[in-house]
Design a protein around this motif. Structure first.
Motif, PDB file in Angstrom:
ATOM      1  N   GLN A  58       0.823  -1.216   0.000  1.00  0.00           N
ATOM      2  CA  GLN A  58       0.000   0.000   0.000  1.00  0.00           C
ATOM      3  C   GLN A  58       0.856   1.265   0.000  1.00  0.00           C
ATOM      4  O   GLN A  58       0.332   2.375   0.092  1.00  0.00           O
ATOM      5  N   ILE A  59       2.168   1.103  -0.084  1.00  0.00           N
ATOM      6  CA  ILE A  59       3.111   2.220  -0.136  1.00  0.00           C
ATOM      7  C   ILE A  59       3.876   2.113  -1.440  1.00  0.00           C
ATOM      8  O   ILE A  59       4.257   1.018  -1.851  1.00  0.00           O
ATOM      9  N   SER A  60       4.113   3.239  -2.088  1.00  0.00           N
ATOM     10  CA  SER A  60       4.920   3.210  -3.307  1.00  0.00           C
ATOM     11  C   SER A  60       5.943   4.331  -3.293  1.00  0.00           C
ATOM     12  O   SER A  60       5.705   5.409  -2.742  1.00  0.00           O
ATOM     13  N   ILE A  61       7.092   4.030  -3.896  1.00  0.00           N
ATOM     14  CA  ILE A  61       8.172   5.007  -4.059  1.00  0.00           C
ATOM     15  C   ILE A  61       8.329   5.258  -5.541  1.00  0.00           C
ATOM     16  O   ILE A  61       8.438   4.314  -6.325  1.00  0.00           O
ATOM     17  N   VAL A  62       8.355   6.521  -5.912  1.00  0.00           N
ATOM     18  CA  VAL A  62       8.635   6.904  -7.292  1.00  0.00           C
ATOM     19  C   VAL A  62       9.975   7.630  -7.271  1.00  0.00           C
ATOM     20  O   VAL A  62      10.102   8.703  -6.679  1.00  0.00           O
ATOM     21  N   ILE A  78       4.105   7.629  -1.680  1.00  0.00           N
ATOM     22  CA  ILE A  78       2.644   7.662  -1.588  1.00  0.00           C
ATOM     23  C   ILE A  78       2.201   6.520  -0.681  1.00  0.00           C
ATOM     24  O   ILE A  78       2.609   5.376  -0.878  1.00  0.00           O
ATOM     25  N   SER A  79       1.385   6.860   0.311  1.00  0.00           N
ATOM     26  CA  SER A  79       0.827   5.849   1.200  1.00  0.00           C
ATOM     27  C   SER A  79      -0.681   5.802   1.011  1.00  0.00           C
ATOM     28  O   SER A  79      -1.349   6.826   1.103  1.00  0.00           O
ATOM     29  N   ARG A  80      -1.188   4.612   0.756  1.00  0.00           N
ATOM     30  CA  ARG A  80      -2.634   4.413   0.665  1.00  0.00           C
ATOM     31  C   ARG A  80      -3.158   3.743   1.940  1.00  0.00           C
ATOM     32  O   ARG A  80      -4.297   3.308   1.986  1.00  0.00           O
ATOM     33  N   LEU A  81      -2.320   3.699   2.963  1.00  0.00           N
ATOM     34  CA  LEU A  81      -2.721   3.117   4.240  1.00  0.00           C
ATOM     35  C   LEU A  81      -3.599   4.109   5.003  1.00  0.00           C
ATOM     36  O   LEU A  81      -3.259   5.293   5.088  1.00  0.00           O
ATOM     37  N   PRO A  82      -4.710   3.659   5.555  1.00  0.00           N
ATOM     38  CA  PRO A  82      -5.542   4.565   6.341  1.00  0.00           C
ATOM     39  C   PRO A  82      -4.830   4.972   7.631  1.00  0.00           C
ATOM     40  O   PRO A  82      -4.007   4.230   8.150  1.00  0.00           O
ATOM     41  N   LYS A  83      -5.135   6.169   8.108  1.00  0.00           N
ATOM     42  CA  LYS A  83      -4.584   6.718   9.360  1.00  0.00           C
ATOM     43  C   LYS A  83      -3.066   6.869   9.319  1.00  0.00           C
ATOM     44  O   LYS A  83      -2.370   6.634  10.299  1.00  0.00           O
ATOM     45  N   THR A  84      -2.525   7.291   8.161  1.00  0.00           N
ATOM     46  CA  THR A  84      -1.094   7.573   8.052  1.00  0.00           C
ATOM     47  C   THR A  84      -0.798   8.860   8.809  1.00  0.00           C
ATOM     48  O   THR A  84      -1.415   9.894   8.548  1.00  0.00           O
ATOM     49  N   THR A  85       0.162   8.798   9.743  1.00  0.00           N
ATOM     50  CA  THR A  85       0.495   9.972  10.553  1.00  0.00           C
ATOM     51  C   THR A  85       1.908  10.481  10.315  1.00  0.00           C
ATOM     52  O   THR A  85       2.175  11.658  10.529  1.00  0.00           O
ATOM     53  N   GLU A  86       2.817   9.596   9.887  1.00  0.00           N
ATOM     54  CA  GLU A  86       4.199  10.002   9.646  1.00  0.00           C
ATOM     55  C   GLU A  86       4.769   9.238   8.467  1.00  0.00           C
ATOM     56  O   GLU A  86       4.406   8.096   8.229  1.00  0.00           O
ATOM     57  N   MET A  87       5.701   9.915   7.755  1.00  0.00           N
ATOM     58  CA  MET A  87       6.401   9.281   6.647  1.00  0.00           C
ATOM     59  C   MET A  87       7.884   9.625   6.766  1.00  0.00           C
ATOM     60  O   MET A  87       8.237  10.775   7.027  1.00  0.00           O
ATOM     61  N   PHE A  88       8.735   8.624   6.573  1.00  0.00           N
ATOM     62  CA  PHE A  88      10.178   8.793   6.668  1.00  0.00           C
ATOM     63  C   PHE A  88      10.815   8.235   5.401  1.00  0.00           C
ATOM     64  O   PHE A  88      10.334   7.260   4.853  1.00  0.00           O
ATOM     65  N   VAL A  89      11.908   8.859   4.967  1.00  0.00           N
ATOM     66  CA  VAL A  89      12.656   8.344   3.825  1.00  0.00           C
ATOM     67  C   VAL A  89      14.095   8.134   4.284  1.00  0.00           C
ATOM     68  O   VAL A  89      14.716   9.048   4.837  1.00  0.00           O
ATOM     69  N   LEU A  90      14.595   6.932   4.049  1.00  0.00           N
ATOM     70  CA  LEU A  90      15.951   6.571   4.430  1.00  0.00           C
ATOM     71  C   LEU A  90      16.710   6.118   3.195  1.00  0.00           C
ATOM     72  O   LEU A  90      16.124   5.521   2.287  1.00  0.00           O
ATOM     73  N   VAL A  91      18.006   6.406   3.161  1.00  0.00           N
ATOM     74  CA  VAL A  91      18.882   5.938   2.084  1.00  0.00           C
ATOM     75  C   VAL A  91      19.916   5.023   2.733  1.00  0.00           C
ATOM     76  O   VAL A  91      20.742   5.477   3.532  1.00  0.00           O
TER      77      VAL A  91
END
Length: 150
Positions: A58-62, A78-91
């Motif tokens: 339910q999450i995608s990275i472009v 992009i998160s299609r998960l309900p009740k998403t409160t935080e997003m983090f990107v790590l390399v």
């Protein structure tokens, strides 16, 4: 501790003064107070976020499959998960893997766009906190010219 407008203005002013004097870099100022930005490994960064996330479709990275310049790699999560409160990107292979953290207000579409610095070809890991749980997805991006070198 209750935060009010005066406290926020004082803290912001103090941090701006430290940056202006060269005591603190702008990067350090942005990450002040957020756990995980000083982690040196992907596992340490994930631990500070709350542990190992479950994989989700339910999450995608472009991001580009091949980035010519690692100093500016465009990434959308992009998160299609309900009740998403935080997003983090790590390399994964960056000297400091946790690159950015976003708080998603309730009722907002959970989609972020940013540009990352990548030191070398690596996996980009998007971690999403939804309904109190962590989920992730991974995408590999090859880098022709690294963007974190000196």
């Amino acid at each position: 501790m209750k935060t009010n407008r005066r406290t926020v203005l004082q803290a912001t002013g103090a941090m701006a003064t430290l940056v202006a004097l060269g005591i603190v870099t702008a990067q350090q100022a942005h990450a002040a107070g957020r756990p995980g930005f000083d982690a040196r490994t992907l596992q340490d960064a994930l631990r500070t976020l709350g542990g190992a996330p479950a994989t989700s479709n339910q999450i995608s990275i472009v991001s580009p499959d091949i980035a010519e310049n690692g100093a500016v790699v465009p990434v959308t999560v992009i998160s299609r998960l309900p009740k998403t409160t935080e997003m983090f990107v790590l390399v994964e292979r960056n000297p400091l893997p946790l690159t950015v953290a976003f708080t998603i207000p309730e009722g907002t579409e959970a989609e972020i766009q940013t540009r990352l610095r990548m030191s070398e070809s690596s996996n980009i890991v998007a971690v999403v906190r939804a309904d109190g749980r962590l989920f992730s997805v991974v995408k590999e991006t090859r880098v022709i010219l690294g963007g974190c070198g000196g």
